[in-house]
Design a protein around this motif. Structure first.
Motif, short mmCIF file in Angstrom:
data_model
loop_
_atom_site.label_atom_id
_atom_site.label_comp_id
_atom_site.label_asym_id
_atom_site.label_seq_id
_atom_site.Cartn_x
_atom_site.Cartn_y
_atom_site.Cartn_z
N CYS A 65 -9.40 -6.75 -44.18
CA CYS A 65 -9.25 -5.55 -45.01
C CYS A 65 -10.49 -5.32 -45.86
N GLY A 66 -10.99 -6.40 -46.44
CA GLY A 66 -12.19 -6.28 -47.27
C GLY A 66 -13.41 -5.87 -46.48
N GLN A 67 -13.52 -6.38 -45.24
CA GLN A 67 -14.68 -6.02 -44.42
C GLN A 67 -14.64 -4.55 -44.03
N PHE A 68 -13.47 -4.06 -43.64
CA PHE A 68 -13.35 -2.64 -43.33
C PHE A 68 -13.61 -1.81 -44.58
N ALA A 69 -13.18 -2.30 -45.73
CA ALA A 69 -13.43 -1.58 -46.98
C ALA A 69 -14.92 -1.47 -47.26
N MET A 70 -15.65 -2.56 -47.06
CA MET A 70 -17.09 -2.53 -47.30
C MET A 70 -17.79 -1.57 -46.35
N LEU A 71 -17.34 -1.53 -45.10
CA LEU A 71 -17.95 -0.60 -44.14
C LEU A 71 -17.62 0.85 -44.49
N LEU A 72 -16.40 1.09 -44.98
CA LEU A 72 -16.06 2.44 -45.43
C LEU A 72 -16.87 2.84 -46.65
N LEU A 73 -17.05 1.91 -47.58
CA LEU A 73 -17.86 2.21 -48.76
C LEU A 73 -19.32 2.46 -48.38
N ALA A 74 -19.82 1.69 -47.41
CA ALA A 74 -21.19 1.91 -46.96
C ALA A 74 -21.32 3.27 -46.27
N ALA A 75 -20.34 3.62 -45.44
CA ALA A 75 -20.38 4.92 -44.76
C ALA A 75 -20.21 6.06 -45.75
N GLY A 76 -19.55 5.80 -46.87
CA GLY A 76 -19.34 6.83 -47.87
C GLY A 76 -20.51 7.05 -48.81
N SER A 77 -21.51 6.20 -48.73
CA SER A 77 -22.69 6.41 -49.57
C SER A 77 -23.62 7.42 -48.90
N ALA A 78 -24.53 7.96 -49.66
CA ALA A 78 -25.44 8.98 -49.13
C ALA A 78 -26.34 8.41 -48.04
N ARG A 79 -26.87 7.25 -48.26
CA ARG A 79 -27.77 6.65 -47.27
C ARG A 79 -26.98 6.06 -46.10
N GLY A 80 -25.85 5.42 -46.39
CA GLY A 80 -25.06 4.82 -45.34
C GLY A 80 -24.44 5.84 -44.41
N GLY A 81 -24.14 7.02 -44.94
CA GLY A 81 -23.60 8.07 -44.10
C GLY A 81 -24.57 8.47 -43.00
N GLY A 82 -25.86 8.44 -43.29
CA GLY A 82 -26.87 8.73 -42.28
C GLY A 82 -27.00 7.65 -41.24
N ILE A 83 -26.60 6.42 -41.58
CA ILE A 83 -26.66 5.32 -40.63
C ILE A 83 -25.47 5.37 -39.66
N GLY A 114 -15.23 -14.54 -53.90
CA GLY A 114 -16.13 -15.21 -52.96
C GLY A 114 -16.13 -14.54 -51.60
N LEU A 115 -14.95 -14.15 -51.12
CA LEU A 115 -14.87 -13.43 -49.86
C LEU A 115 -15.57 -12.09 -49.95
N LEU A 116 -15.47 -11.45 -51.10
CA LEU A 116 -16.11 -10.16 -51.31
C LEU A 116 -17.63 -10.26 -51.14
N SER A 117 -18.20 -11.35 -51.62
CA SER A 117 -19.65 -11.51 -51.47
C SER A 117 -20.03 -11.68 -50.00
N LEU A 118 -19.20 -12.38 -49.23
CA LEU A 118 -19.47 -12.52 -47.80
C LEU A 118 -19.31 -11.19 -47.07
N GLU A 119 -18.32 -10.41 -47.49
CA GLU A 119 -18.09 -9.11 -46.87
C GLU A 119 -19.25 -8.17 -47.13
N VAL A 120 -19.79 -8.19 -48.34
CA VAL A 120 -20.94 -7.34 -48.67
C VAL A 120 -22.15 -7.77 -47.83
N LEU A 121 -22.36 -9.07 -47.69
CA LEU A 121 -23.47 -9.56 -46.90
C LEU A 121 -23.33 -9.14 -45.44
#
Length: 95
Positions: free
Chosen positions: A8-26, A71-78
């Motif tokens: 769940c956290g990993q999908f959340a990080m990918l959604l947050l990345a896609a929701g950013s201005a730069r990540g949306g372009g990726i 701790g898991l959150l830091s791995l998910e961000v990485l």
């Protein structure tokens, strides 16, 4: 419940990345509109909350579960950063 919490956290990080201005372009061909990005970010935060609740669900010690979640959150961000970097490099090499 570390496994489902991590997913769940990993999908959340990918959604947050896609929701950013730069990540949306990726993740998309062109940057999505602001309302769509806001929806992605809200979904990401909702999944982060679910991730925390899953981590706390069957725990006798909430402080330990919260520390584990951080701790898991830091791995998910990485991992999300590595995925974004790989997608960006792949997108640039195909041009």
């Amino acid at each position: 419940m570390t496994g489902p919490s991590f997913l769940c956290g990993q999908f959340a990080m990918l959604l947050l990345a896609a929701g950013s201005a730069r990540g949306g372009g990726i993740f998309f061909r062109k940057s999505p509109p602001a309302s769509y990005r806001l929806g992605l970010q809200i979904s990401g935060f909702a999944l982060l909350t679910l991730s925390l609740l899953l981590e706390l669900y069957d725990s006798d010690f909430p402080i330990v579960a919260t520390t584990t979640w951080i701790g898991l959150l830091s791995l998910e961000v990485l991992l999300a950063a590595l995925i974004c970097t790989a997608l960006n490099a792949r997108k640039r090499s195909s041009r």
